[in-house]
Design a protein around this motif. Structure first.
Motif, PDB file in Angstrom:
ATOM      1  N   LEU A 156       0.825  -1.214   0.000  1.00 12.53           N
ATOM      2  CA  LEU A 156       0.000   0.000   0.000  1.00 12.53           C
ATOM      3  C   LEU A 156       0.857   1.261   0.000  1.00 12.53           C
ATOM      4  CD1 LEU A 156      -2.903  -0.977   2.432  1.00 12.53           C
ATOM      5  CD2 LEU A 156      -2.672  -1.361  -0.030  1.00 12.53           C
ATOM      6  N   GLY A 157       2.174   1.107  -0.138  1.00  9.22           N
ATOM      7  CA  GLY A 157       3.042   2.258  -0.323  1.00  9.22           C
ATOM      8  C   GLY A 157       3.854   2.696   0.871  1.00  9.22           C
ATOM      9  N   ALA A 158       3.665   2.064   2.038  1.00  9.81           N
ATOM     10  CA  ALA A 158       4.423   2.454   3.237  1.00  9.81           C
ATOM     11  C   ALA A 158       5.689   1.605   3.325  1.00  9.81           C
ATOM     12  CB  ALA A 158       3.563   2.276   4.481  1.00  9.81           C
ATOM     13  N   SER A 225      -0.936   4.519  11.981  1.00 10.84           N
ATOM     14  CA  SER A 225      -2.314   4.692  12.445  1.00 10.84           C
ATOM     15  C   SER A 225      -2.905   6.065  12.148  1.00 10.84           C
ATOM     16  CB  SER A 225      -2.402   4.400  13.947  1.00 10.84           C
ATOM     17  OG  SER A 225      -2.124   3.033  14.194  1.00 10.84           O
ATOM     18  N   GLY A 226      -2.096   7.110  12.170  1.00 11.53           N
ATOM     19  CA  GLY A 226      -2.624   8.434  11.880  1.00 11.53           C
ATOM     20  C   GLY A 226      -2.278   8.945  10.503  1.00 11.53           C
ATOM     21  N   GLN A 227      -1.744   8.073   9.658  1.00  9.58           N
ATOM     22  CA  GLN A 227      -1.280   8.488   8.332  1.00  9.58           C
ATOM     23  C   GLN A 227      -2.464   8.557   7.370  1.00  9.58           C
ATOM     24  OE1 GLN A 227      -0.441   7.926   5.115  1.00  9.58           O
ATOM     25  NE2 GLN A 227       1.260   9.361   5.046  1.00  9.58           N
ATOM     26  N   PRO A 228      -2.732   9.701   6.762  1.00  7.48           N
ATOM     27  CA  PRO A 228      -3.951   9.849   5.934  1.00  7.48           C
ATOM     28  C   PRO A 228      -4.047   8.844   4.800  1.00  7.48           C
ATOM     29  CG  PRO A 228      -2.957  11.995   6.367  1.00  7.48           C
ATOM     30  CD  PRO A 228      -1.985  10.974   6.861  1.00  7.48           C
ATOM     31  N   ILE A 229      -2.941   8.564   4.123  1.00 15.40           N
ATOM     32  CA  ILE A 229      -3.001   7.620   3.001  1.00 15.40           C
ATOM     33  C   ILE A 229      -3.315   6.213   3.511  1.00 15.40           C
ATOM     34  CG2 ILE A 229      -1.704   6.581   1.112  1.00 15.40           C
ATOM     35  CD1 ILE A 229      -0.120   9.170   0.883  1.00 15.40           C
ATOM     36  N   TRP A 230      -2.700   5.831   4.625  1.00 16.49           N
ATOM     37  CA  TRP A 230      -2.972   4.513   5.202  1.00 16.49           C
ATOM     38  C   TRP A 230      -4.454   4.391   5.581  1.00 16.49           C
ATOM     39  CZ3 TRP A 230      -0.787  -0.118   5.495  1.00 16.49           C
ATOM     40  CH2 TRP A 230      -1.214  -1.020   6.454  1.00 16.49           C
ATOM     41  N   LEU A 231      -4.995   5.432   6.181  1.00 16.28           N
ATOM     42  CA  LEU A 231      -6.409   5.418   6.558  1.00 16.28           C
ATOM     43  C   LEU A 231      -7.303   5.322   5.318  1.00 16.28           C
ATOM     44  CD1 LEU A 231      -6.405   8.179   9.330  1.00 16.28           C
ATOM     45  CD2 LEU A 231      -6.430   5.711   9.654  1.00 16.28           C
ATOM     46  N   GLU A 232      -6.955   6.056   4.274  1.00 21.98           N
ATOM     47  CA  GLU A 232      -7.759   6.049   3.051  1.00 21.98           C
ATOM     48  C   GLU A 232      -7.736   4.682   2.376  1.00 21.98           C
ATOM     49  OE1 GLU A 232     -10.315   7.844   0.298  1.00 21.98           O
ATOM     50  OE2 GLU A 232      -9.517   8.668   2.161  1.00 21.98           O
ATOM     51  N   ARG A 233      -6.592   4.006   2.446  1.00 26.25           N
ATOM     52  CA  ARG A 233      -6.455   2.714   1.763  1.00 26.25           C
ATOM     53  C   ARG A 233      -7.008   1.547   2.571  1.00 26.25           C
ATOM     54  NH1 ARG A 233      -3.071   1.773  -2.321  1.00 26.25           N
ATOM     55  NH2 ARG A 233      -4.517   0.038  -2.572  1.00 26.25           N
ATOM     56  N   ALA A 427      -5.356  -4.458  -1.372  1.00 23.36           N
ATOM     57  CA  ALA A 427      -5.530  -4.268   0.066  1.00 23.36           C
ATOM     58  C   ALA A 427      -6.357  -5.402   0.677  1.00 23.36           C
ATOM     59  CB  ALA A 427      -6.188  -2.918   0.331  1.00 23.36           C
ATOM     60  N   GLY A 428      -7.442  -5.776   0.016  1.00 23.84           N
ATOM     61  CA  GLY A 428      -8.295  -6.832   0.543  1.00 23.84           C
ATOM     62  C   GLY A 428      -7.610  -8.174   0.559  1.00 23.84           C
ATOM     63  N   GLY A 429      -6.933  -8.513  -0.527  1.00 26.07           N
ATOM     64  CA  GLY A 429      -6.221  -9.783  -0.571  1.00 26.07           C
ATOM     65  C   GLY A 429      -5.136  -9.856   0.482  1.00 26.07           C
ATOM     66  N   ALA A 430      -4.380  -8.772   0.635  1.00 23.90           N
ATOM     67  CA  ALA A 430      -3.320  -8.749   1.646  1.00 23.90           C
ATOM     68  C   ALA A 430      -3.890  -8.884   3.047  1.00 23.90           C
ATOM     69  CB  ALA A 430      -2.511  -7.459   1.525  1.00 23.90           C
ATOM     70  N   SER A 431      -5.068  -8.294   3.292  1.00 21.64           N
ATOM     71  CA  SER A 431      -5.650  -8.327   4.638  1.00 21.64           C
ATOM     72  C   SER A 431      -6.076  -9.730   5.051  1.00 21.64           C
ATOM     73  CB  SER A 431      -6.838  -7.374   4.723  1.00 21.64           C
ATOM     74  OG  SER A 431      -7.954  -7.865   3.999  1.00 21.64           O
ATOM     75  N   LEU A 432      -6.248 -10.644   4.085  1.00 23.69           N
ATOM     76  CA  LEU A 432      -6.521 -12.042   4.411  1.00 23.69           C
ATOM     77  C   LEU A 432      -5.280 -12.767   4.892  1.00 23.69           C
ATOM     78  CD1 LEU A 432      -8.832 -13.079   1.425  1.00 23.69           C
ATOM     79  CD2 LEU A 432      -9.529 -12.680   3.794  1.00 23.69           C
ATOM     80  N   ASP A 433      -4.105 -12.220   4.576  1.00 23.00           N
ATOM     81  CA  ASP A 433      -2.817 -12.808   4.967  1.00 23.00           C
ATOM     82  C   ASP A 433      -2.655 -14.234   4.443  1.00 23.00           C
ATOM     83  OD1 ASP A 433      -0.332 -13.002   6.144  1.00 23.00           O
ATOM     84  OD2 ASP A 433      -1.103 -13.463   8.147  1.00 23.00           O
ATOM     85  N   PRO A 434      -2.876 -14.461   3.151  1.00 24.33           N
ATOM     86  CA  PRO A 434      -2.744 -15.830   2.638  1.00 24.33           C
ATOM     87  C   PRO A 434      -1.285 -16.245   2.484  1.00 24.33           C
ATOM     88  CG  PRO A 434      -3.201 -14.343   0.821  1.00 24.33           C
ATOM     89  CD  PRO A 434      -3.233 -13.511   2.076  1.00 24.33           C
TER      90      PRO A 434
END
Length: 441
Positions: A156-158, A225-233, A427-434
C-alpha cells in the motif's frame, strides 16, 4: 481484451483453451465483447508483490471497478499431504513444517497433537514440553504478524514499515535458531514433546525481546495509524461482515475484525491455554483497517503469553518417557546446527547399544500408531488450523489432511473485491494474509 499469460493451456480437437483450474477460461471471456463492451478480463498475478507469490486472480473489470473476481490456486503444488503417506509418523514433522512457511511451529504442533491423540498419550506430555510449545507458537505468531504488517504496508506504499517489520522478525528468527538450530521449517515439535530443550541463551534473548517489542509497536502505530493515506487505503475497504465470515468459514483475525471473538485458544483450549491470562482482540468494522488493529493487538497479547510461558518454565524432561515413542530429546545442537552434538553421537554409538538400536529404529521405521482417526484444531496466525489424521495401525499415516485457513479464507476474496476498485483488490487480498504454501499443500 483478454489475456491468459499465466494459464497452463492446451488445445483440444475443438480448439478450446483449458487452464489449470478446470477449463473455464473460454467461459470467463465468452461473455465479453472486446469491441462494444466496456468490460475487460485480465489476470492479476501470480506475482510478488500484490498477489502474494503464486496466487492468480482473474478479474472482470469495468473501468477500474471489479465486476467479477476468481481466485486461482494450485501453482505451488507441494503435495505434502500425499508425501506423508510414504513417510513414518516421526518423519511427518519435517514435511508439515514446510506448508505454511510463515508459521511452521503451528503446523508441527497441530500434527503432533493429532498423533498424540491417536496414540492416547495426550496427558503424558510433560509440563515443560507443553510450555515450550506455547512459548514457540506465540513467538511464531508475533513473527508471522510482523511479516503481514511489513508486506501489506509495502503493497500500500508504506515502504518504511517493510524495513521495520522484518527488522523485528529477524530477532525472533535468531531466537528460533538458538533453540532449534534453524530459522524456519524447524521440525522442532515432535509427537511426544519437542526435539531438544531450550538453552539459557535463548531465555535471555526472549526477555530482551519482551523489553524491546512494546516500544517498536508504538513506532509502528506512530508510522501508520494516523497516516492519511494509510487510513484512506484501509478504512471501509474490502468489508466482510460477521455473517459473511460465518457463511464462508472464515476464521482468525479476519473473523475477529468483524466482531466475533472466536479464538480456539479460548473457545476450545489446548496446550494449557486455559491457564494463561490473555484477551481476544476484536473490532466491529470488518474492513482492512479492523484487521490491522486486531493483528497489532494480537502481537501485544502474544507478548503477554510469551512472558507467562518463560516464567513457567520449570526443569524437567521435554519428551515422554515411553522409549518406544520418545524421540531422543537429549540431543544438543552441534557444530552443524542440526542437533548432532559429538557428545551424544559418541554416547549412542559407543556406550549404549540400547540407545543405538532405539535411535536407528525410530529414525528408519518409526513407531506404530493404533488404528483410528482424529481431528485436532489450533489457532494459527491465519485462523483455525486443523489436522484430520487417519491411522491403519502401521508406522505410516494412512491419511493426513489439513484444514488450512489460507485456503478457506481465500474464498472470501471475491465477496470482498467485487464492486470495489482494482486497487482495493490488493488491500483486501493482503488483509486475508494468505500463505500459498499452506493453500497448495
Amino acid at each position: 481484451m483478454t489475456t491468459s499469460n499465466y494459464a497452463t493451456e492446451r488445445e483440444t480437437t475443438e480448439g478450446k483453451v483449458f487452464t489449470v483450474t478446470g477449463g473455464d477460461w473460454d467461459e470467463v471471456v465468452s461473455g465479453t465483447d472486446p469491441i462494444n463492451d466496456e468490460r475487460i478480463v485480465v489476470n492479476m498475478g501470480p506475482q510478488h508483490p500484490s498477489t502474494h507469490g503464486v496466487l492468480r486472480l482473474v478479474l472482470e473489470l469495468e473501468g477500474e471497478t471489479v465486476r467479477e473476481a476468481r481466485s486461482v490456486v494450485g501453482y505451488l503444488h507441494t503435495g505434502i499431504e500425499k508425501n506423508l503417506e510414504y513417510r513414518n509418523w516421526v518423519q511427518g514433522s519435517t514435511f508439515v513444517t514446510r506448508m505454511d512457511y510463515l508459521s511452521p511451529l503451528f503446523n508441527e504442533t497441530a500434527y503432533a497433537l493429532a498423533v498424540e491423540k491417536l496414540l492416547g498419550i495426550t496427558d503424558d506430555i510433560t509440563e515443560r514440553a507443553t510450555t515450550i510449545r506455547v512459548l514457540m507458537m506465540e513467538l511464531n505468531r508475533v513473527s508471522s504478524h510482523l511479516v503481514w504488517l511489513a508486506t501489506t504496508a509495502m503493497e500500500l506504499g508504506a515502504i518504511n514499515m517493510m524495513l521495520y517489520g522484518f527488522r523485528e522478525r529477524e530477532y525472533v528468527l535468531d531466537i528460533f535458531e538458538t533453540i532449534t538450530g534453524l530459522r524456519m521449517n524447524h521440525a522442532y515439535v515432535r509427537p511426544g514433546g519437542v526435539a531438544q530443550d531450550v538453552p539459557d541463551d535463548a531465555i535471555r534473548k526472549i526477555r530482551d525481546f519482551l523489553k524491546l517489542m512494546p516500544k517498536r509497536l508504538k513506532e509502528y502505530e506512530n508510522l501508520l495509524s494516523g497516516q492519511p493515506i494509510w487510513l484512506e487505503r484501509t478504512q471501509h475497504v474490502a468489508v466482510l461482515d460477521v455473517t459473511a465470515c460465518m457463511a464462508l468459514g472464515v476464521t482468525g483475525p479476519v473473523l475477529r475484525s468483524a466482531g466475533l471473538a472466536w479464538d480456539l485458544r479460548k473457545t476450545m483450549p489446548y496446550c494449557g491455554y486455559e491457564t494463561y491470562e490473555f484477551d481476544v482482540p476484536t473490532h466491529t468494522d470488518g474492513d482492512v483497517w479492523g484487521r490491522y488493529l486486531v493483528r497489532v493487538a494480537e502481537i501485544r497479547e502474544s507478548l503477554k503469553l510469551i512472558e507467562q510461558a518463560v516464567d513457567r518454565l520449570k526443569p524437567g524432561p521435554v519428551m515422554v518417557s515411553d522409549k518406544k515413542i520418545a524421540w531422543p530429546a537429549q540431543l544438543a545442537i552441534g557444530v552443524d546446527g542440526m542437533g548432532n552434538s559429538l557428545e551424544h553421537v559418541a554416547k549412542i554409538m559407543g556406550q549404549s547399544m540400547e540407545s543405538l538400536i532405539h535411535h536407528f529404529k525410530l529414525v528408519t521405521e518409526g513407531f506404530r500408531v493404533p488404528p483410528g482417526q482424529v481431528y485436532v484444531g489450533i489457532e494459527s496466525p491465519r485462523g483455525e488450523l486443523g489436522v484430520h489424521a487417519v491411522s491403519d495401525g502401521g508406522t505410516r499415516p494412512y491419511r493426513v489432511h489439513y484444514r488450512e485457513p489460507s485456503f478457506v479464507n481465500l474464498q472470501a476474496l471475491p465477496a470482498m473485491a467485487e464492486g470495489g476498485l482494482i486497487a482495493d483488490v490488493i488491500a483486501g487480498g493482503a488483509s486475508l494474509d494468505p500463505v500459498m504454501g499452506g493453500c497448495d499443500r
